[in-house]
Write a protein that holds these residues in place. Sequence first.
Motif, PDB file in Angstrom:
ATOM      1  N   CYS A   8       3.840  -1.541   2.213  1.00  8.19           N
ATOM      2  CA  CYS A   8       4.257  -2.946   2.064  1.00  8.19           C
ATOM      3  C   CYS A   8       4.575  -3.714   3.242  1.00  8.19           C
ATOM      4  CB  CYS A   8       5.356  -2.671   1.045  1.00  8.19           C
ATOM      5  SG  CYS A   8       6.218  -4.413   0.700  1.00  8.19           S
ATOM      6  N   GLN A  10       6.182  -6.405   3.330  1.00 10.63           N
ATOM      7  CA  GLN A  10       7.474  -6.997   3.230  1.00 10.63           C
ATOM      8  C   GLN A  10       8.657  -6.246   3.634  1.00 10.63           C
ATOM      9  OE1 GLN A  10       8.195 -10.261   0.012  1.00 10.63           O
ATOM     10  NE2 GLN A  10       9.434  -8.452  -1.038  1.00 10.63           N
ATOM     11  N   CYS A  11       8.719  -4.862   3.186  1.00  7.58           N
ATOM     12  CA  CYS A  11       9.703  -4.082   3.157  1.00  7.58           C
ATOM     13  C   CYS A  11       9.271  -2.824   4.016  1.00  7.58           C
ATOM     14  CB  CYS A  11      10.483  -3.782   1.830  1.00  7.58           C
ATOM     15  SG  CYS A  11       9.585  -2.497   0.817  1.00  7.58           S
ATOM     16  N   CYS A  46       4.637  -2.682  -4.502  1.00 11.01           N
ATOM     17  CA  CYS A  46       5.679  -1.902  -3.989  1.00 11.01           C
ATOM     18  C   CYS A  46       6.949  -1.729  -4.978  1.00 11.01           C
ATOM     19  CB  CYS A  46       5.942  -2.685  -2.582  1.00 11.01           C
ATOM     20  SG  CYS A  46       7.357  -1.905  -1.814  1.00 11.01           S
ATOM     21  N   CYS A  49      10.515  -3.052  -3.345  1.00  7.35           N
ATOM     22  CA  CYS A  49      10.702  -4.309  -3.316  1.00  7.35           C
ATOM     23  C   CYS A  49      10.027  -5.540  -4.472  1.00  7.35           C
ATOM     24  CB  CYS A  49      10.609  -5.239  -2.022  1.00  7.35           C
ATOM     25  SG  CYS A  49       8.765  -5.388  -1.508  1.00  7.35           S
TER      26      CYS A  49
HETATM   27 ZN   LIG Z   1       8.013  -3.618  -0.415  1.00  2.00          ZN
END
Ligand SMILES: [Zn+2]
Length: 161
Positions: A8, A10-11, A46, A49
């Motif tokens: 992911c 983002q995280c 994901c 998140c």
């Molecule tokens: Zn994530």
Amino acid sequence: MSQKLPKCYQCGGAFTRRIAPPHHRKLRYEGTAYDVLVTDMPEWHCAACDLSVTDEEGDEPLQAALRKHIGLLTPQQIKAGIKELGITQEKFAERIRCAPESISRWLNGAVLQSRVYDCLMRIYFEFPQVRNALDEFSPGVTFGQTVAHARDADVTGCPAA
Ligand SMILES: [Zn+2]
């Protein structure tokens, strides 16, 4: 042989493959945006998140959802119609004054046929008199192909921004 799952962005957690929960999307067809219910589109998700990302494998389900929303013939229906006539795809393309490549793209689900061709196919499949009228007329193939290409360029079914 296990494929490494993408991370992911983002995280940093792990993306997993899943079917996206049913949702609505704005999809364009012949210049109009439609609010389409999408029920079976694969995506990366994901769990950490809750980020969801789609890729090109989602294109065909989106096209199918849009096709259903508008009420166009499905690739299966077109295929069955041609089969019932007992002619080849190429012959069918010639009869309805359409480029053979366009028929192929409609059948593999990559492109949605225009409304005009959708109507033409329906009446061509349904009415012998229509078939006779079109079959007797010697087509200007070049003209038909030009029109088909111009139409396909307009029918992308791309999600609206
Ligand atoms: Zn994530």
